[in-house]
Design a protein around this motif. Structure first.
Motif, PDB file in Angstrom:
ATOM      1  N   VAL A  40     -17.357  14.485  19.890  1.00 27.25           N
ATOM      2  CA  VAL A  40     -16.840  13.629  19.861  1.00 27.25           C
ATOM      3  C   VAL A  40     -15.759  13.672  18.794  1.00 27.25           C
ATOM      4  O   VAL A  40     -14.776  13.588  18.000  1.00 27.25           O
ATOM      5  CB  VAL A  40     -16.958  12.112  19.257  1.00 27.25           C
ATOM      6  CG1 VAL A  40     -18.620  11.321  20.006  1.00 27.25           C
ATOM      7  CG2 VAL A  40     -17.971  12.452  17.998  1.00 27.25           C
ATOM      8  N   LYS A  41     -15.381  15.483  18.611  1.00 29.21           N
ATOM      9  CA  LYS A  41     -14.703  16.041  18.397  1.00 29.21           C
ATOM     10  C   LYS A  41     -13.231  15.661  18.853  1.00 29.21           C
ATOM     11  O   LYS A  41     -13.002  14.969  19.755  1.00 29.21           O
ATOM     12  CB  LYS A  41     -14.408  17.483  18.429  1.00 29.21           C
ATOM     13  CG  LYS A  41     -14.502  18.269  18.905  1.00 29.21           C
ATOM     14  CD  LYS A  41     -14.823  19.356  18.547  1.00 29.21           C
ATOM     15  CE  LYS A  41     -15.003  20.302  20.182  1.00 29.21           C
ATOM     16  NZ  LYS A  41     -15.012  22.362  20.719  1.00 29.21           N
ATOM     17  N   ALA A  42     -11.432  16.104  17.691  1.00 25.48           N
ATOM     18  CA  ALA A  42     -10.674  15.359  18.974  1.00 25.48           C
ATOM     19  C   ALA A  42     -10.338  14.183  19.272  1.00 25.48           C
ATOM     20  O   ALA A  42      -9.880  14.400  20.188  1.00 25.48           O
ATOM     21  CB  ALA A  42     -10.140  16.831  19.473  1.00 25.48           C
ATOM     22  N   ALA A  44     -12.893  12.422  20.569  1.00 23.54           N
ATOM     23  CA  ALA A  44     -13.518  11.862  21.532  1.00 23.54           C
ATOM     24  C   ALA A  44     -12.616  12.576  22.790  1.00 23.54           C
ATOM     25  O   ALA A  44     -12.581  12.606  23.529  1.00 23.54           O
ATOM     26  CB  ALA A  44     -14.198  10.622  21.518  1.00 23.54           C
ATOM     27  N   TYR A  45     -11.914  14.261  22.216  1.00 26.88           N
ATOM     28  CA  TYR A  45     -11.796  13.956  23.468  1.00 26.88           C
ATOM     29  C   TYR A  45      -9.964  13.375  24.168  1.00 26.88           C
ATOM     30  O   TYR A  45      -9.658  13.704  25.139  1.00 26.88           O
ATOM     31  CB  TYR A  45     -11.626  14.938  24.669  1.00 26.88           C
ATOM     32  CG  TYR A  45     -13.390  15.651  24.618  1.00 26.88           C
ATOM     33  CD1 TYR A  45     -14.006  16.587  23.459  1.00 26.88           C
ATOM     34  CD2 TYR A  45     -13.301  17.129  25.747  1.00 26.88           C
ATOM     35  CE1 TYR A  45     -14.845  17.162  23.062  1.00 26.88           C
ATOM     36  CE2 TYR A  45     -13.973  18.215  25.376  1.00 26.88           C
ATOM     37  CZ  TYR A  45     -15.186  18.274  23.785  1.00 26.88           C
ATOM     38  OH  TYR A  45     -15.514  19.200  23.846  1.00 26.88           O
ATOM     39  N   GLY A  46      -9.626  12.878  22.872  1.00 27.97           N
ATOM     40  CA  GLY A  46      -8.233  12.250  23.144  1.00 27.97           C
ATOM     41  C   GLY A  46      -8.852  10.666  23.192  1.00 27.97           C
ATOM     42  O   GLY A  46      -8.243  10.260  24.091  1.00 27.97           O
ATOM     43  N   LEU A  47      -9.681  10.156  23.399  1.00 31.63           N
ATOM     44  CA  LEU A  47     -10.259   8.879  24.503  1.00 31.63           C
ATOM     45  C   LEU A  47     -10.489   7.972  23.765  1.00 31.63           C
ATOM     46  O   LEU A  47     -11.017   6.980  24.338  1.00 31.63           O
ATOM     47  CB  LEU A  47     -10.833   9.588  25.437  1.00 31.63           C
ATOM     48  CG  LEU A  47     -11.016  10.343  26.234  1.00 31.63           C
ATOM     49  CD1 LEU A  47     -12.389  10.201  27.582  1.00 31.63           C
ATOM     50  CD2 LEU A  47      -9.593  10.377  27.072  1.00 31.63           C
ATOM     51  N   GLY A  48     -10.613   8.137  22.386  1.00 33.34           N
ATOM     52  CA  GLY A  48     -10.995   7.345  21.051  1.00 33.34           C
ATOM     53  C   GLY A  48     -12.627   7.139  20.767  1.00 33.34           C
ATOM     54  O   GLY A  48     -13.524   6.792  21.214  1.00 33.34           O
ATOM     55  N   ALA A  49     -12.988   8.374  19.707  1.00 31.89           N
ATOM     56  CA  ALA A  49     -13.727   9.132  18.777  1.00 31.89           C
ATOM     57  C   ALA A  49     -14.971   7.634  18.563  1.00 31.89           C
ATOM     58  O   ALA A  49     -16.150   7.436  19.232  1.00 31.89           O
ATOM     59  CB  ALA A  49     -13.457   9.575  17.512  1.00 31.89           C
ATOM     60  N   VAL A  50     -14.488   6.151  17.787  1.00 29.19           N
ATOM     61  CA  VAL A  50     -14.788   5.586  17.559  1.00 29.19           C
ATOM     62  C   VAL A  50     -15.547   4.373  18.658  1.00 29.19           C
ATOM     63  O   VAL A  50     -16.900   4.404  19.092  1.00 29.19           O
ATOM     64  CB  VAL A  50     -14.642   4.888  16.279  1.00 29.19           C
ATOM     65  CG1 VAL A  50     -15.000   3.080  16.321  1.00 29.19           C
ATOM     66  CG2 VAL A  50     -14.057   4.861  15.228  1.00 29.19           C
ATOM     67  N   LEU A  69     -13.722  17.448   8.562  1.00 26.85           N
ATOM     68  CA  LEU A  69     -14.495  16.080   7.352  1.00 26.85           C
ATOM     69  C   LEU A  69     -13.659  14.718   8.386  1.00 26.85           C
ATOM     70  O   LEU A  69     -14.447  13.890   7.985  1.00 26.85           O
ATOM     71  CB  LEU A  69     -14.247  16.987   6.398  1.00 26.85           C
ATOM     72  CG  LEU A  69     -14.374  15.989   4.734  1.00 26.85           C
ATOM     73  CD1 LEU A  69     -16.174  16.216   5.134  1.00 26.85           C
ATOM     74  CD2 LEU A  69     -14.334  15.855   3.703  1.00 26.85           C
ATOM     75  N   ALA A  70     -12.415  14.567   8.391  1.00 25.63           N
ATOM     76  CA  ALA A  70     -11.894  13.639   8.396  1.00 25.63           C
ATOM     77  C   ALA A  70     -12.298  13.255   9.200  1.00 25.63           C
ATOM     78  O   ALA A  70     -12.815  11.752   9.333  1.00 25.63           O
ATOM     79  CB  ALA A  70     -10.431  13.919   8.146  1.00 25.63           C
ATOM     80  N   GLU A  71     -12.685  13.666  10.683  1.00 29.15           N
ATOM     81  CA  GLU A  71     -12.752  12.846  11.825  1.00 29.15           C
ATOM     82  C   GLU A  71     -14.141  12.061  11.562  1.00 29.15           C
ATOM     83  O   GLU A  71     -14.900  11.436  11.958  1.00 29.15           O
ATOM     84  CB  GLU A  71     -12.974  14.625  12.715  1.00 29.15           C
ATOM     85  CG  GLU A  71     -11.581  14.814  13.562  1.00 29.15           C
ATOM     86  CD  GLU A  71     -12.159  16.159  14.219  1.00 29.15           C
ATOM     87  OE1 GLU A  71     -11.131  15.592  15.138  1.00 29.15           O
ATOM     88  OE2 GLU A  71     -13.090  16.051  14.691  1.00 29.15           O
ATOM     89  N   ALA A  72     -15.122  13.349  10.656  1.00 29.74           N
ATOM     90  CA  ALA A  72     -16.717  13.135  10.294  1.00 29.74           C
ATOM     91  C   ALA A  72     -16.661  11.471   9.741  1.00 29.74           C
ATOM     92  O   ALA A  72     -17.828  11.217   9.893  1.00 29.74           O
ATOM     93  CB  ALA A  72     -17.660  14.195  10.009  1.00 29.74           C
ATOM     94  N   VAL A  73     -15.771  11.628   8.803  1.00 26.61           N
ATOM     95  CA  VAL A  73     -15.797  10.408   7.612  1.00 26.61           C
ATOM     96  C   VAL A  73     -15.287   9.018   8.116  1.00 26.61           C
ATOM     97  O   VAL A  73     -16.072   8.274   8.589  1.00 26.61           O
ATOM     98  CB  VAL A  73     -15.530  11.363   6.103  1.00 26.61           C
ATOM     99  CG1 VAL A  73     -14.988   9.227   5.567  1.00 26.61           C
ATOM    100  CG2 VAL A  73     -15.205  11.813   5.853  1.00 26.61           C
ATOM    101  N   ALA A  74     -14.700   9.028   9.035  1.00 22.09           N
ATOM    102  CA  ALA A  74     -14.123   8.103  10.528  1.00 22.09           C
ATOM    103  C   ALA A  74     -14.929   7.945  10.659  1.00 22.09           C
ATOM    104  O   ALA A  74     -15.493   6.913  11.210  1.00 22.09           O
ATOM    105  CB  ALA A  74     -12.555   8.217  10.893  1.00 22.09           C
ATOM    106  N   LEU A  75     -15.944   8.703  11.582  1.00 23.14           N
ATOM    107  CA  LEU A  75     -17.152   8.367  12.395  1.00 23.14           C
ATOM    108  C   LEU A  75     -18.151   7.762  11.454  1.00 23.14           C
ATOM    109  O   LEU A  75     -19.006   6.877  12.177  1.00 23.14           O
ATOM    110  CB  LEU A  75     -17.517   9.765  13.584  1.00 23.14           C
ATOM    111  CG  LEU A  75     -18.006   9.632  14.729  1.00 23.14           C
ATOM    112  CD1 LEU A  75     -17.481   8.955  15.765  1.00 23.14           C
ATOM    113  CD2 LEU A  75     -18.342  10.786  15.194  1.00 23.14           C
ATOM    114  N   LEU A 103     -23.208  13.767   5.396  1.00 27.60           N
ATOM    115  CA  LEU A 103     -22.461  14.099   6.057  1.00 27.60           C
ATOM    116  C   LEU A 103     -23.713  16.139   6.255  1.00 27.60           C
ATOM    117  O   LEU A 103     -23.641  16.439   5.505  1.00 27.60           O
ATOM    118  CB  LEU A 103     -20.830  15.039   6.509  1.00 27.60           C
ATOM    119  CG  LEU A 103     -20.504  13.378   6.578  1.00 27.60           C
ATOM    120  CD1 LEU A 103     -18.860  13.927   6.387  1.00 27.60           C
ATOM    121  CD2 LEU A 103     -20.774  12.687   8.102  1.00 27.60           C
ATOM    122  N   ILE A 104     -23.282  16.216   7.672  1.00 29.55           N
ATOM    123  CA  ILE A 104     -24.300  17.958   7.420  1.00 29.55           C
ATOM    124  C   ILE A 104     -23.354  19.064   8.727  1.00 29.55           C
ATOM    125  O   ILE A 104     -23.064  18.907   9.060  1.00 29.55           O
ATOM    126  CB  ILE A 104     -25.118  17.279   8.593  1.00 29.55           C
ATOM    127  CG1 ILE A 104     -25.885  17.103   8.541  1.00 29.55           C
ATOM    128  CG2 ILE A 104     -26.073  19.196   9.156  1.00 29.55           C
ATOM    129  CD1 ILE A 104     -27.350  16.485   9.470  1.00 29.55           C
TER     130      ILE A 104
END
Length: 365
Positions: A40-42, A44-50, A69-75, A103-104
């Protein structure tokens, strides 16, 4: 069927079928004997990770990959129980943030391993990690020589629990490419230094390369979002994205008259030109000039003239389109892979370029 809009301020609408995302994940999971993660990087390919990750979790997905890291924290805030791995690792970050959010990191250098090992000492407990091994991509990954260093000195991993050893296929979408077998063989050799550790090899296309590529953890991304993991063959995945835009104005253009910047298109007949409020600022690439296709109802309508920042123009002469009707710029009849071919790029770039000015609607969850 055409749509009419009376919604003020809507320049374009992006519909995202979360039910299709979940169905695509279940389809991939059924063909893979190990665990199937969700990439679900970027966003989720531009579609909204959450929203995408929540739909995947509801379908049974338990492991997720972010890039930063910021992506993962929000997730993490949306998925408190999920296993979340960060592909770009700990370099340049405060490793304590990874630990604080559970996070890993995917570790790709000996220096990163030492940094994460120091964090384990500071925490007074064993910390999990993934190791990324180099097999031919030559981007982020532990070189073969560094794998040998780890094998010769097990103390370098003291305090760490290596949950997964992974590598990244460089040409999985081309089954006959010799790099696939070459990478598989090298990966198998390197794994001798990590006995008993789970493995991860296949991306979306890699999952279709056969049983030899089905390891403990698959990492599909693009296929979840409806992109074709088997180029040259029918797409086995369900469509996910539909992009529609209302016609703002229709102009009557006579033979020889031009449309748009620099006059790169001229009418050969009396034509009706529809303008929509989507341009390259919205991820509708300038390279689509005079080459893209949209649809009105079931009728293809060509993009004519140059794509500008906020506007694009389509020839709707052979339709009954009127201002307020909607054109479909992306959809099942003309998907991101098809649009990518017209833009001379790939479907990944089409999806990840989708801008923030669209009204986004999620359904099917």
């Amino acid at each position: 069927m055409s749509l009419a809009t009376n919604e003020p301020g809507v320049s374009a609408r992006l519909d995202i079928d979360l039910g299709a995302v979940a169905a695509n994940w279940r389809q991939l999971d059924a063909m893979h004997p190990g665990e199937t993660a969700g990439v679900v990087k970027a966003d989720a390919y531009g579609l909204g990770a959450v929203p995408v990750a929540q739909a995947l979790a509801a379908a049974g997905c338990r492991s997720f990959f972010a890039a930063h890291l910021a992506e993962a924290v929000a997730l993490r805030a949306a998925l408190p129980q999920a296993r979340i791995a960060v592909l770009n690792g700990v370099f340049g970050h405060d490793a304590a943030v990874f630990r604080a959010h559970g996070l890993i990191p995917v570790l790709s250098t000996l220096a990163e391993i030492a940094q994460w090992r120091a964090q384990a000492r500071a925490a007074g407990r064993v910390l999990p990690c993934f190791l990324h091994l180099e097999t031919g991509m030559n981007r982020l990954a532990l070189p073969v020589a560094d794998c040998a260093v780890l094998a010769a000195d097990p103390t370098l991993l003291e305090g760490l629990r290596v949950d997964v050893v992974m590598t990244h296929l460089l040409a999985a979408e081309v089954p006959e490419d010799a790099n696939n077998a070459r990478q598989l063989a090298l990966f198998s050799t390197l794994l001798r230094s990590f006995p008993g550790v789970k493995t991860s090899l296949a991306n979306s296309s890699g999952m279709f390369l056969g049983a030899a590529f089905h390891t403990d953890l698959a990492r599909p991304g693009a296929a979840l979002y409806g992109l074709n993991p088997t180029p040259g063959a029918p797409n086995p995945m369900r469509p996910v994205v539909t992009l529609r835009a209302p016609i703002l104005q229709i102009r009557e253009v006579g033979p020889g008259e031009s449309v748009g910047y620099n006059g790169v298109w001229r009418a050969a007949r009396n034509s009706r030109i529809a303008t929509v409020g989507v341009g390259y600022a919205d991820g509708y690439h300038r390279s689509l000039t005079n080459s893209a296709t949209a649809c009105f109802d079931d009728t293809p309508v060509p993009l004519v003239g140059r794509v500008s920042m906020d506007l694009s123009t389509f020839d709707v002469t052979d339709t009954q389109a009127r201002p307020g009707d909607w054109l479909t710029l992306l959809g099942p009849r003309h998907d991101a892979d098809a649009l990518a071919a017209q833009a001379q790029t790939n479907g990944y770039e089409i999806l990840t370029s989708l801008g923030q000015r669209y009204q986004r609607r999620y359904f099917g969850a």
